[in-house]
Design an enzyme around this catalytic site. Structure first.
Site, PDB file in Angstrom:
ATOM      1  N   GLY A  65      19.645 112.650  38.059  1.00  0.00           N
ATOM      2  CA  GLY A  65      19.968 113.907  37.441  1.00  0.00           C
ATOM      3  C   GLY A  65      20.463 113.696  36.020  1.00  0.00           C
ATOM      4  O   GLY A  65      20.570 112.576  35.522  1.00  0.00           O
TER       5      GLY A  65
ATOM      6  N   CYS B 134      23.410 113.287  26.840  1.00  0.00           N
ATOM      7  CA  CYS B 134      23.527 114.193  27.985  1.00  0.00           C
ATOM      8  C   CYS B 134      23.172 115.627  27.624  1.00  0.00           C
ATOM      9  O   CYS B 134      23.520 116.563  28.350  1.00  0.00           O
ATOM     10  CB  CYS B 134      24.931 114.126  28.596  1.00  0.00           C
ATOM     11  SG  CYS B 134      25.413 112.457  29.094  1.00  0.00           S
TER      12      CYS B 134
END
Length: 245
Positions: free
Chosen positions: A78, A180
């Site tokens: 993820g 991120c």
């Protein structure tokens, strides 16, 4: 005491791999995770460093990637894009989770362990609502900044991938990407926050012990770890993939 999030109370096999190529470590994770899911191997924690490499999780956007065609490895965890490299402690827990599986709680336990590591070095850190990882609050030295990132995958009830803790990494490597996928915060390290070198070797034992204690419930997840902030983040931080088969 909080109960363990693992399906077994048997000891975790901790393996120190030193510096290892990312693709080699990824294959080792897959092999180990398959064995664990089949009941043919123990829960395992790999602790290591990688040569410099960018990896992109499932939610990475084109705008997050390097603008200069720097190679990126697309992976099945993820989260979005990040960097691994020397001076960064990487941990890959390959753990069969107890039923009912609670992936968010598992991430919170990893965060708790890493917060404890930071505090052990004298660095105040915590969580940010809506984002995973471990964060340093905004202050006169800079904006809110991430010191440890988390990105995982759970398949057949077994975890893969894990966390990274910046010890004395060259943070300029993050300048080529949007780490991120978050544009309104920075990246930091133990060394930057303390003003002196903290190596991976110095952080390794405390990270091992704290993460294992958090998984077992001996280090409970504390609700006072959330950092105060005036508003919700502008970008979320979903960092896990859950696959049932």
């Amino acid at each position: 005491m909080t109960s363990s999030c693992r399906a077994t109370r048997e000891a975790v096999d901790v393996r120190l791999l030193g510096t290892i190529d990312y693709l080699e470590a990824w294959e080792l994770q897959r092999t180990t995770a398959t064995a664990r899911a089949d009941g043919e191997g123990p829960d395992t924690l790999f602790l290591l460093e990688h040569p410099s490499v960018y990896t992109a999780g499932k939610r990475t956007e084109p705008a997050d990637r390097p603008v200069d065609d720097t190679p990126v490895i697309d992976v099945d965890r993820g989260g979005k894009i990040t960097w691994h490299g020397p001076g960064q402690l990487v941990g890959y827990p390959i753990v069969k989770l107890a039923d009912p599986i609670d992936v968010v709680q598992y991430v919170r336990r990893l965060e708790e362990g890493l917060i404890a590591v930071c505090e052990g070095f004298g660095v105040h850190a915590g969580r940010v609502e809506g984002r995973s990882g471990v964060w340093i609050p905004a202050d006169d030295r800079g904006p809110e900044r991430k010191i440890a990132a988390i990105g995982i995958r759970v398949q057949r009830g077994v975890t893969m991938h894990g966390f990274e803790l910046n010890c004395n990494a060259d943070l300029s490597a993050f300048d080529k990407i949007v780490p991120c996928g978050i544009r309104d915060a920075g990246v930091t390290s133990l060394s930057y926050e303390l003003g002196h070198e903290v190596t991976v070797t110095e952080a390794l034992a405390s990270a091992r012990d704290a993460v294992l204690a958090a998984l077992e419930g001996d280090l409970p997840v504390r609700e006072d770890r959330w950092l105060p902030r005036p508003a919700a983040p502008s970008a979320d931080g979903v960092t896990f993939v859950l696959q049932n088969s």
